[in-house]
Write an enzyme that holds these catalytic residues in place. Sequence first.
Site, mmCIF file in Angstrom:
data_model
loop_
_atom_site.group_PDB
_atom_site.id
_atom_site.type_symbol
_atom_site.label_atom_id
_atom_site.label_comp_id
_atom_site.label_asym_id
_atom_site.label_seq_id
_atom_site.Cartn_x
_atom_site.Cartn_y
_atom_site.Cartn_z
ATOM 1 N N LYS A 11 53.303 54.309 58.364
ATOM 2 C CA LYS A 11 54.165 53.730 57.321
ATOM 3 C C LYS A 11 53.561 52.421 56.836
ATOM 4 C CE LYS A 11 58.352 55.162 55.945
ATOM 5 N NZ LYS A 11 58.553 56.554 55.529
ATOM 6 N N THR A 59 56.758 59.359 59.797
ATOM 7 C CA THR A 59 56.533 57.979 59.335
ATOM 8 C C THR A 59 57.870 57.232 59.279
ATOM 9 O OG1 THR A 59 56.713 58.414 56.958
ATOM 10 C CG2 THR A 59 54.543 58.737 57.959
ATOM 11 N N ASP A 60 58.965 57.976 59.134
ATOM 12 C CA ASP A 60 60.287 57.338 59.153
ATOM 13 C C ASP A 60 60.576 56.740 60.535
ATOM 14 O OD1 ASP A 60 62.748 56.895 57.546
ATOM 15 O OD2 ASP A 60 63.637 57.945 59.262
ATOM 16 N N PHE A 164 27.427 23.848 38.998
ATOM 17 C CA PHE A 164 26.680 25.102 39.129
ATOM 18 C C PHE A 164 25.457 25.024 38.222
ATOM 19 C CE2 PHE A 164 26.000 29.776 38.506
ATOM 20 C CZ PHE A 164 25.630 30.024 39.822
ATOM 21 N N ARG A 181 32.593 20.967 36.509
ATOM 22 C CA ARG A 181 33.385 22.090 35.996
ATOM 23 C C ARG A 181 34.671 22.212 36.812
ATOM 24 N NH1 ARG A 181 30.723 27.695 38.593
ATOM 25 N NH2 ARG A 181 30.886 26.973 40.750
ATOM 26 N N VAL A 236 30.177 28.280 44.708
ATOM 27 C CA VAL A 236 31.185 28.913 45.572
ATOM 28 C C VAL A 236 30.501 29.379 46.853
ATOM 29 C CG1 VAL A 236 32.768 30.875 45.758
ATOM 30 C CG2 VAL A 236 32.600 29.619 43.603
ATOM 31 N N GLN A 237 29.293 29.944 46.707
ATOM 32 C CA GLN A 237 28.577 30.497 47.856
ATOM 33 C C GLN A 237 28.409 29.456 48.956
ATOM 34 O OE1 GLN A 237 27.939 31.311 44.672
ATOM 35 N NE2 GLN A 237 26.925 33.291 44.508
ATOM 36 N N ASN A 263 36.104 33.807 41.568
ATOM 37 C CA ASN A 263 35.844 32.576 40.811
ATOM 38 C C ASN A 263 36.657 32.687 39.532
ATOM 39 O OD1 ASN A 263 34.804 30.228 39.842
ATOM 40 N ND2 ASN A 263 32.672 30.905 39.704
ATOM 41 N N HIS A 265 37.581 31.669 36.328
ATOM 42 C CA HIS A 265 36.941 30.788 35.356
ATOM 43 C C HIS A 265 37.948 30.140 34.400
ATOM 44 C CE1 HIS A 265 33.312 32.635 36.804
ATOM 45 N NE2 HIS A 265 33.689 33.827 36.365
HETATM 46 O O1 LIG Z 1 29.651 29.191 42.127
HETATM 47 C C1 LIG Z 1 29.211 30.078 41.365
HETATM 48 N N1 LIG Z 1 28.482 31.120 41.875
HETATM 49 C C2 LIG Z 1 27.983 32.122 41.095
HETATM 50 O O2 LIG Z 1 27.304 33.057 41.611
HETATM 51 C C3 LIG Z 1 28.269 32.057 39.723
HETATM 52 N N2 LIG Z 1 27.924 32.869 38.677
HETATM 53 C C4 LIG Z 1 28.469 32.317 37.547
HETATM 54 O O3 LIG Z 1 28.400 32.809 36.403
HETATM 55 N N3 LIG Z 1 29.151 31.175 37.859
HETATM 56 C C5 LIG Z 1 29.021 30.992 39.210
HETATM 57 N N4 LIG Z 1 29.495 30.037 40.036
#
Ligand SMILES: O=c1[nH]c(=O)c2[nH]c(=O)[nH]c2[nH]1
Length: 305
Positions: A11, A59-60, A164, A181, A236-237, A263, A265
Site C-alpha cells: 500500500k 493491501t487493505d 557560474f 546570480r 551547484v555541483q 537549479n 533558474h
Molecule cells: O551551477 C550550475 N551548474 C551547471 O551545470 C549549470 N548549467 C547551467 O546552465 N547553469 C548551471 N549552473
Amino acid sequence: MSYLSDSTYGKDNVKFLKVKKDPRNPKIHEVMEATVRVLLTGAFDESYTEADNSSIVPTDTVKNTILVEAKKFDIWPIENFAAHLAKHFINKYSWVSAVDVSIHQHRWTRISRENGASKTYDHSFLKDGDELRLSTLQYSRNGTFKLSSGVKDLTVLKSTGSMFYGYNECDYTTLKPTKDRILSTDVDATWVWDSKKLGSINNINTLAKHGVFDDAFEAARKVTLDLFATENSPSVQNTMYKMAQKILDLVPDLENVTYSLPNKHYFLFDFSFQGLENDNELFYPSPHPNGLIKCTVARTPKSKL
Ligand SMILES: O=c1[nH]c(=O)c2[nH]c(=O)[nH]c2[nH]1
C-alpha cells in the site's frame, strides 16, 4: 516462453496524523503527520501466474496494519517506526522474504510565543512549506537491511553569493558567465546509514532513543542551510559536494550522502527597451526547463587511504 522475473506489492500513500500527549500534562502535545508506503516481496508468484490469491496479504490489511501500529507504537522518530513495521511483516507472515518501508513526515513545528514560561505553545503548530523528513528501510528475512534518511522539498533561494563561469563553451553555448546570480533549489538530500555500524535492525530502537536519527537530521539540515547561505557558490555541483562532505564528517555512522538539486533558474529581465538598467533587481522565474544536478559522496574505502 516467459516467466515472472520480479514482483512486489503493498500500500502506498497511507496517511495519518498522530497526537502524542505528555503523560504529565495531557494538554502538551506532539504531532506527527506522515505518509507511508509498505511493499512486500516473497512467495507470491502464484498470485500472478496461477490466479491463486491464497498467499496475498491484501493491501487493505497492509494499510490497516500501518494505522494500528501507528496507534499502538511510539512512532518517533520515523526511522524507528520503519524498523517496527518491517519487523512486524517479517515476523507475522512466514512467506514474506523482504519488506520495503518508506515514510515521509510533514513538517509541523511548534508556534513560538512572545512571552510566557515556555517558549512555544503546547498544542499549536505551524507548517512552513512543503518540506518533508523521510526514511526508507529495506529489510530481508536473513537480517540484512538498508536504512536511509533524508530531507525533501526544502526550498531555498539566495539573491546573491552565487556564480557560474569557466564552463565549457562551444558552438551550442549561449549562456553568459556570471559572478552574481540568483540560486534557488528544492533540496532533496538522502543519507544512507552504515548497516555494519548500526549492527542489527533491532538496534535502531536504542539508537532512536539516544537521538541518533534526530541529531543527524538536524545536523544535515543545518549544514545544508548554513553552507547555502554563507558560501559564495562557484556552482551547484561544488556546493552540494561540500555539503555532503560536511555531513559525512559530522555523522560517523553514515555510509554516503546523496543530493539531488534542481537549479530553479531566475532570469534577469532586459529593460533596455525602456532605457532602464537592471542591477540584479528584477528577475522572472523560468517555468521550465530546469537544471537537475545529482551527486553521491561516500567515505573513501580503507584500502584506498
Ligand atoms: O551551477 C550550475 N551548474 C551547471 O551545470 C549549470 N548549467 C547551467 O546552465 N547553469 C548551471 N549552473
